[in-house]
Design a protein around this motif. Structure first.
Motif, PDB file in Angstrom:
ATOM      1  N   SER A 301       0.713  -1.298   0.069  1.00 35.42           N
ATOM      2  CA  SER A 301       0.073   0.003  -0.095  1.00 35.42           C
ATOM      3  C   SER A 301       0.801   1.222  -0.012  1.00 35.42           C
ATOM      4  N   LEU A 302       1.967   0.939   0.712  1.00 36.95           N
ATOM      5  CA  LEU A 302       2.665   2.263   0.734  1.00 36.95           C
ATOM      6  C   LEU A 302       3.441   2.458  -0.719  1.00 36.95           C
ATOM      7  N   HIS A 303       3.880   1.418  -1.351  1.00 37.12           N
ATOM      8  CA  HIS A 303       4.238   1.695  -2.807  1.00 37.12           C
ATOM      9  C   HIS A 303       3.051   2.430  -3.522  1.00 37.12           C
ATOM     10  N   ALA A 304       1.914   1.949  -3.527  1.00 42.49           N
ATOM     11  CA  ALA A 304       0.793   2.298  -4.233  1.00 42.49           C
ATOM     12  C   ALA A 304       0.468   3.738  -4.115  1.00 42.49           C
ATOM     13  N   ARG A 305       0.491   4.158  -2.888  1.00 42.41           N
ATOM     14  CA  ARG A 305       0.089   5.426  -2.466  1.00 42.41           C
ATOM     15  C   ARG A 305       1.195   6.425  -2.812  1.00 42.41           C
ATOM     16  N   ALA A 306       2.381   6.163  -3.039  1.00 46.00           N
ATOM     17  CA  ALA A 306       3.417   7.001  -3.059  1.00 46.00           C
ATOM     18  C   ALA A 306       3.103   7.718  -4.520  1.00 46.00           C
ATOM     19  N   PRO A 307       3.132   9.275  -4.666  1.00 41.01           N
ATOM     20  CA  PRO A 307       2.863   9.578  -6.103  1.00 41.01           C
ATOM     21  C   PRO A 307       3.862   9.428  -7.152  1.00 41.01           C
ATOM     22  N   ASP A 308       5.221   9.056  -6.604  1.00 36.79           N
ATOM     23  CA  ASP A 308       6.048   8.651  -7.798  1.00 36.79           C
ATOM     24  C   ASP A 308       7.314   7.794  -6.803  1.00 36.79           C
ATOM     25  N   PHE A 309       7.984   7.278  -7.332  1.00 42.05           N
ATOM     26  CA  PHE A 309       8.995   6.373  -6.969  1.00 42.05           C
ATOM     27  C   PHE A 309       9.956   7.323  -5.873  1.00 42.05           C
ATOM     28  N   ALA A 310      10.397   8.375  -6.076  1.00 44.79           N
ATOM     29  CA  ALA A 310      11.254   9.290  -5.261  1.00 44.79           C
ATOM     30  C   ALA A 310      10.292   9.238  -3.850  1.00 44.79           C
ATOM     31  N   ALA A 311       9.179   9.666  -3.912  1.00 45.54           N
ATOM     32  CA  ALA A 311       8.504   9.747  -2.831  1.00 45.54           C
ATOM     33  C   ALA A 311       7.994   8.567  -1.772  1.00 45.54           C
ATOM     34  N   THR A 312       8.667   7.625  -2.130  1.00 46.08           N
ATOM     35  CA  THR A 312       8.384   6.325  -1.444  1.00 46.08           C
ATOM     36  C   THR A 312       8.854   6.166  -0.148  1.00 46.08           C
ATOM     37  N   ASP A 313       8.136   5.924   0.776  1.00 47.52           N
ATOM     38  CA  ASP A 313       8.382   5.888   2.214  1.00 47.52           C
ATOM     39  C   ASP A 313       9.208   4.940   2.704  1.00 47.52           C
ATOM     40  N   TRP A 314      10.430   4.809   2.436  1.00 46.39           N
ATOM     41  CA  TRP A 314      11.340   3.729   2.794  1.00 46.39           C
ATOM     42  C   TRP A 314      11.669   3.690   4.246  1.00 46.39           C
ATOM     43  N   VAL A 315      11.499   4.778   5.014  1.00 48.42           N
ATOM     44  CA  VAL A 315      11.655   4.413   6.382  1.00 48.42           C
ATOM     45  C   VAL A 315      10.604   3.738   6.964  1.00 48.42           C
ATOM     46  N   GLN A 316       9.117   3.962   6.560  1.00 49.00           N
ATOM     47  CA  GLN A 316       8.282   3.100   7.222  1.00 49.00           C
ATOM     48  C   GLN A 316       8.219   1.732   6.593  1.00 49.00           C
ATOM     49  N   ILE A 317       8.478   1.512   5.265  1.00 52.15           N
ATOM     50  CA  ILE A 317       8.666   0.164   4.632  1.00 52.15           C
ATOM     51  C   ILE A 317       9.650  -0.755   5.210  1.00 52.15           C
ATOM     52  N   VAL A 318      10.920  -0.116   5.539  1.00 53.40           N
ATOM     53  CA  VAL A 318      11.748  -0.924   6.173  1.00 53.40           C
ATOM     54  C   VAL A 318      11.308  -1.379   7.684  1.00 53.40           C
ATOM     55  N   ALA A 319      10.563  -0.332   8.476  1.00 55.44           N
ATOM     56  CA  ALA A 319      10.374  -0.486   9.671  1.00 55.44           C
ATOM     57  C   ALA A 319       9.104  -1.829   9.778  1.00 55.44           C
ATOM     58  N   LEU A 320       8.346  -1.785   8.596  1.00 56.58           N
ATOM     59  CA  LEU A 320       7.317  -2.886   8.410  1.00 56.58           C
ATOM     60  C   LEU A 320       8.055  -4.301   8.129  1.00 56.58           C
ATOM     61  N   TYR A 321       9.049  -4.094   7.365  1.00 53.52           N
ATOM     62  CA  TYR A 321       9.801  -5.346   6.996  1.00 53.52           C
ATOM     63  C   TYR A 321      10.408  -6.053   8.452  1.00 53.52           C
ATOM     64  N   ASP A 322      11.086  -5.052   9.291  1.00 60.43           N
ATOM     65  CA  ASP A 322      11.485  -5.328  10.600  1.00 60.43           C
ATOM     66  C   ASP A 322      10.558  -6.074  11.248  1.00 60.43           C
ATOM     67  N   VAL A 323       9.082  -5.739  11.429  1.00 57.63           N
ATOM     68  CA  VAL A 323       8.324  -6.514  12.192  1.00 57.63           C
ATOM     69  C   VAL A 323       7.944  -7.821  11.432  1.00 57.63           C
ATOM     70  N   LEU A 324       7.702  -7.739  10.047  1.00 53.73           N
ATOM     71  CA  LEU A 324       7.436  -8.827   9.253  1.00 53.73           C
ATOM     72  C   LEU A 324       8.356  -9.970   9.511  1.00 53.73           C
ATOM     73  N   LEU A 325       9.586  -9.573   9.504  1.00 47.56           N
ATOM     74  CA  LEU A 325      10.787 -10.617   9.715  1.00 47.56           C
ATOM     75  C   LEU A 325      10.658 -11.248  11.155  1.00 47.56           C
ATOM     76  N   ARG A 326      10.095 -10.327  11.920  1.00 44.66           N
ATOM     77  CA  ARG A 326       9.809 -11.275  13.324  1.00 44.66           C
ATOM     78  C   ARG A 326       8.908 -12.387  13.349  1.00 44.66           C
ATOM     79  N   LEU A 327       7.931 -12.177  12.576  1.00 45.06           N
ATOM     80  CA  LEU A 327       6.750 -12.946  12.357  1.00 45.06           C
ATOM     81  C   LEU A 327       7.124 -14.210  11.362  1.00 45.06           C
ATOM     82  N   ASP A 328       7.842 -13.811  10.496  1.00 48.19           N
ATOM     83  CA  ASP A 328       8.066 -14.754   9.102  1.00 48.19           C
ATOM     84  C   ASP A 328       9.568 -14.570   8.927  1.00 48.19           C
TER      85      ASP A 328
END
Length: 422
Positions: A301-328
């Protein structure tokens, strides 16, 4: 203009064979009989439709043809003569069902869901459940399943054979279980649907990168499941598939070549699908139970809602991956986090994280791991290391669109080196 019946047979085989097989398994009570009946049904269609015309309800016709041919074959087998009274009842029930035109879309969906839950019975080993369901419901080849599992083809084949044998010998019922039994099977069911979608999203073989039939089938099953159970992970998986499918029109160009996320034309993304996915995510989050599929949907969803690639919220994406890695804590999830980290903190940080991910060797044969390494080296300006990693990735993939992409990257590196040395 009337459609060519032979072309219709091919289209129906591509679009309907999984559903026909699911119904035949329920009616005939076993995989082997149903698979033979499926072959018989389409052989009959190829012979008769060009002469008699395409039936109004191809699914009902195929189920009826496959079932009747199986009954006829059983009648001819002397060892089953004692079962003839039962077979007569079976034949009568077939005709009654066809007369009532009961093979509607709801019945088809129920049959597929019933088959998925049967294949995912907790009596079977977890890896065997998923492999069997991908083969029988998803229609994936044993080779495709092996690549999805990063396993050897003979290993997967043995799992499938053992699972079929166990179902036959223990008499596992072909039925959607009572709701109390769902928690034991739901994780496997979701994984199966997810892997079917993945094979449609990025086909491991064949001429095209995308297999729309598989992606559409997985989404249809996801909608069916979401309508039956109010679970955050079910909603998360459906949202994840819708978000990826929303970009389908932009993922390859007119020549069928791969277009990276950063180069896709976002105005062509399906905003209706993105909005529907976001609604599912918001609804799931109200239950305050986030699992792996819901977290992946949030990332998409963060990728889909970014108006362009440069505006992607990589900080939040990495934070979500950190949580995801703990679960999977899977190596593929870790690899995806590396790619995101490389965007947030730069390629050097990405390479350092990648070294740790690759250390245990589980991704040695995974082409995308080497493609990520190649891209990080390329961005650092380490052309030799990048070229070596691209060649390793190229040696590991058979997907034509991916191969062409890797070859273009290698050619660009070679051209850049020639210019520097001249």
């Amino acid at each position: 203009m009337t459609a060519d019946p032979r072309a219709v047979v091919e289209r129906v085989y591509r679009d309907e064979r999984r559903r026909v097989l699911a119904t035949l398994i329920r009616l005939l009570g076993g995989f082997e009989a149903a698979e033979e009946a499926l072959h018989d049904a389409f052989a009959a269609a190829a012979e008769r439709w060009p002469v008699e015309g395409v039936p109004a309800n191809p699914h009902a016709w195929l189920v009826s043809a496959g079932r009747f041919r199986t009954i006829d074959r059983w009648r001819r087998q002397a060892r089953l003569r004692a079962a003839l009274p039962d077979l007569a009842i079976l034949a009568a029930s077939v005709q009654e069902a066809v007369d009532r035109e009961t093979f509607d879309r709801e019945t088809i969906g129920d049959d597929e869901l019933r088959l998925i839950f049967t294949c995912c019975h907790p009596m079977l080993a977890a890896d065997a459940r998923v492999a069997l369901t991908l083969r029988e419901v998803g229609g994936l080849t044993t080779e495709e399943i092996a690549r999805a599992y990063l396993a050897r083809t003979p290993t997967i084949a043995q799992r499938i054979v053992r699972a079929k044998t166990a179902i036959r010998e223990t008499g596992v019922p072909y039925a959607v279980p009572e709701r109390a039994e769902w928690p034991q099977r739901l994780e496997s069911v979701l994984r199966v649907i997810y892997l079917i979608f993945n094979e449609g999203y990025v086909a491991t073989g064949g001429p095209s990168l995308i297999r729309h039939d598989l992606a559409a089938e997985a989404i249809r099953l996801g909608h069916l499941l979401a309508g039956l159970v109010d679970e955050p992970e079910v909603q998360g998986l459906l949202a994840l598939m819708l978000l990826h499918e929303a970009r389908r029109a932009t993922r390859v160009d007119a020549a069928g070549d791969l277009v990276l996320l950063e180069d896709q034309r976002r105005e062509r993304w399906d905003r209706g699908a993105i909005d529907a996915a976001q609604h599912l995510i918001d609804r799931a989050l109200t239950q305050r139970r986030a699992g792996p599929y819901l977290l992946q949907a949030a990332i998409a969803s963060l990728h889909a809602r970014a108006p362009d690639f440069a505006a992607t919220d990589w900080v939040q994406i990495v934070a979500l991956y950190d949580v995801l890695l703990r679960l999977d804590p899977s190596p593929v999830i870790a690899l995806n986090r590396v790619a995101a980290l490389g965007m947030r903190d730069g390629p050097a940080a990405g390479l350092a994280a990648l070294e740790a991910v690759l250390a245990d060797g589980r991704l040695d044969g995974y082409h995308l791991a080497h493609a990520v390494a190649a891209d990080l080296h390329r961005r650092l300006g380490a052309s030799d290391q990048a070229a070596a990693a691209y060649r390793r990735a190229l040696a590991l993939t058979r997907q034509p669109a991916e191969r062409r992409f890797l070859e273009r990257r290698l050619a660009a590196l070679d051209e850049a080196q020639r210019k520097q040395s001249s």
